[in-house]
Scaffold this motif. Structure first.
Motif, short mmCIF file in Angstrom:
data_model
loop_
_atom_site.label_atom_id
_atom_site.label_comp_id
_atom_site.label_asym_id
_atom_site.label_seq_id
_atom_site.Cartn_x
_atom_site.Cartn_y
_atom_site.Cartn_z
N VAL A 1 -44.66 5.10 5.09
CA VAL A 1 -45.08 5.80 3.88
C VAL A 1 -43.98 6.73 3.38
O VAL A 1 -43.67 6.78 2.19
N LEU A 2 -43.37 7.49 4.31
CA LEU A 2 -42.34 8.44 3.94
C LEU A 2 -41.12 7.73 3.34
O LEU A 2 -40.60 8.13 2.29
N VAL A 3 -40.65 6.68 4.02
CA VAL A 3 -39.45 5.97 3.55
C VAL A 3 -39.70 5.32 2.19
O VAL A 3 -38.85 5.37 1.30
N VAL A 4 -40.85 4.72 2.03
CA VAL A 4 -41.17 4.09 0.73
C VAL A 4 -41.21 5.13 -0.37
O VAL A 4 -40.70 4.92 -1.47
N ALA A 5 -41.80 6.29 -0.08
CA ALA A 5 -41.87 7.36 -1.08
C ALA A 5 -40.46 7.85 -1.45
O ALA A 5 -40.16 8.07 -2.63
N VAL A 6 -39.61 8.03 -0.44
CA VAL A 6 -38.23 8.48 -0.69
C VAL A 6 -37.47 7.44 -1.51
O VAL A 6 -36.75 7.78 -2.47
N MET A 7 -37.61 6.16 -1.15
CA MET A 7 -36.92 5.10 -1.88
C MET A 7 -37.38 5.04 -3.33
O MET A 7 -36.57 4.92 -4.26
N ALA A 8 -38.69 5.12 -3.52
CA ALA A 8 -39.23 5.07 -4.88
C ALA A 8 -38.74 6.27 -5.69
O ALA A 8 -38.37 6.13 -6.86
N GLY A 9 -38.72 7.46 -5.06
CA GLY A 9 -38.22 8.65 -5.74
C GLY A 9 -36.76 8.54 -6.10
O GLY A 9 -36.34 8.91 -7.20
N ALA A 10 -35.96 8.00 -5.16
CA ALA A 10 -34.52 7.84 -5.41
C ALA A 10 -34.27 6.88 -6.56
O ALA A 10 -33.41 7.12 -7.43
N LEU A 11 -35.01 5.76 -6.57
CA LEU A 11 -34.85 4.80 -7.66
C LEU A 11 -35.25 5.42 -9.00
O LEU A 11 -34.62 5.18 -10.03
N GLY A 12 -36.33 6.21 -8.99
CA GLY A 12 -36.77 6.88 -10.21
C GLY A 12 -35.73 7.86 -10.72
O GLY A 12 -35.43 7.90 -11.92
N LEU A 13 -35.15 8.66 -9.81
CA LEU A 13 -34.12 9.62 -10.20
C LEU A 13 -32.88 8.91 -10.74
O LEU A 13 -32.26 9.38 -11.71
N TYR A 14 -32.53 7.79 -10.12
CA TYR A 14 -31.37 7.04 -10.59
C TYR A 14 -31.61 6.50 -11.99
O TYR A 14 -30.71 6.54 -12.85
N ALA A 15 -32.82 6.02 -12.25
CA ALA A 15 -33.14 5.51 -13.58
C ALA A 15 -33.05 6.62 -14.62
O ALA A 15 -32.52 6.43 -15.72
N VAL A 16 -33.57 7.81 -14.27
CA VAL A 16 -33.49 8.95 -15.19
C VAL A 16 -32.04 9.35 -15.43
O VAL A 16 -31.62 9.62 -16.57
N PHE A 17 -31.23 9.37 -14.37
CA PHE A 17 -29.81 9.71 -14.48
C PHE A 17 -29.09 8.74 -15.41
O PHE A 17 -28.30 9.16 -16.27
N GLN A 18 -29.35 7.45 -15.25
CA GLN A 18 -28.71 6.45 -16.10
C GLN A 18 -29.14 6.62 -17.55
O GLN A 18 -28.33 6.48 -18.47
N LEU A 19 -30.42 6.91 -17.78
CA LEU A 19 -30.93 7.09 -19.13
C LEU A 19 -30.30 8.30 -19.80
O LEU A 19 -29.85 8.24 -20.96
N VAL A 20 -30.25 9.43 -19.08
CA VAL A 20 -29.65 10.64 -19.63
C VAL A 20 -28.16 10.42 -19.93
O VAL A 20 -27.65 10.83 -20.97
N GLY A 21 -27.47 9.74 -19.02
CA GLY A 21 -26.05 9.46 -19.23
C GLY A 21 -25.82 8.61 -20.47
O GLY A 21 -24.88 8.84 -21.24
N ALA A 22 -26.68 7.61 -20.68
CA ALA A 22 -26.54 6.75 -21.85
C ALA A 22 -26.78 7.54 -23.14
O ALA A 22 -26.07 7.35 -24.14
N VAL A 23 -27.78 8.44 -23.13
CA VAL A 23 -28.07 9.25 -24.32
C VAL A 23 -26.91 10.19 -24.62
O VAL A 23 -26.49 10.33 -25.78
N VAL A 24 -26.35 10.84 -23.59
CA VAL A 24 -25.22 11.74 -23.78
C VAL A 24 -24.02 11.00 -24.34
O VAL A 24 -23.34 11.46 -25.27
N ASP A 25 -23.71 9.81 -23.78
CA ASP A 25 -22.59 9.01 -24.28
C ASP A 25 -22.79 8.61 -25.73
O ASP A 25 -21.84 8.61 -26.52
#
Length: 197
Positions: free
Chosen positions: A162-186
């Motif tokens: 449960v812990l590892v799946v939650a961490v992985m899902a959170g990391a993927l979500g943060l990465y998606a947000v990071f990519q989206l913000v980077g694209a908007v800034v560019d």
């Protein structure tokens, strides 16, 4: 009196950090990592959960070369009284015992009360298993398998899973947000540079 006006080029220089070889290498590596983590979560958790299936790990040599040790096998329930010959099944070694093994059905039979039984054998074993298998012992038929992933499955148990799946899902979500913000800034930078005179 003559006045001279010097024009200044305010066009933004291209962002070399997003076009160089290091950027391409890091981007490809990051996406490969995202793909690997996503595939891991899907194979170990999401697909078994949606398919009402159960993951197990092959620990012995008895099913080589089909399922060598360390293979993840995901099994799902069905009509255990009507399984065909050739089906790979995961079953309790003794009825009620949590220990299981994955072997292949090579023949069918009947018990003293006329009920269906199965004769099983490992692909790498020279002889059939000593005892016939009753339908109640069978945990499921093999739905799909993934080499080596069984080692991860052994580690991911209970609260750890449960812990590892939650961490992985959170990391993927943060990465998606990071990519989206980077694209908007560019995009905003490019738009500002193109409208400057």
């Amino acid at each position: 009196m003559t006045h001279r006006h010097n024009s200044i080029d305010t066009t933004a220089a291209p962002d070399q950090t997003r076009t160089g070889p290091w950027w391409w290498f890091s981007t490809i590596l990051t996406w490969l990592l995202v793909f690997a983590v996503s595939a891991l979560v899907l194979a170990l958790v999401v697909i078994p959960l949606l398919g009402n299936a159960q993951p197990y790990t092959v620990l012995t040599e008895s099913m080589r070369p089909t399922y060598p040790p360390g293979t993840l096998v995901v099994v799902r329930d069905g009509d255990m009284n009507r399984l065909p010959i050739g089906e790979a099944v995961t079953y309790q070694i003794r009825s009620g015992d949590p220990a299981v093994v994955t072997h292949r059905i090579i023949a069918t039979g009947t018990d003293s009360e006329g009920g269906r039984t199965y004769i099983t054998q490992g692909d790498n074993n020279p002889q059939p298993d000593a005892e016939p298998v009753e339908p109640a012992q069978i945990r499921g038929t093999v739905w799909y398998s993934v080499p080596y992933l069984g080692h991860v499955n052994n580690w991911l148990t209970g609260d750890t899973r449960v812990l590892v799946v939650a961490v992985m899902a959170g990391a993927l979500g943060l990465y998606a947000v990071f990519q989206l913000v980077g694209a908007v800034v560019d995009k905003r930078r490019a738009s500002t540079g193109s409208t400057s005179t």
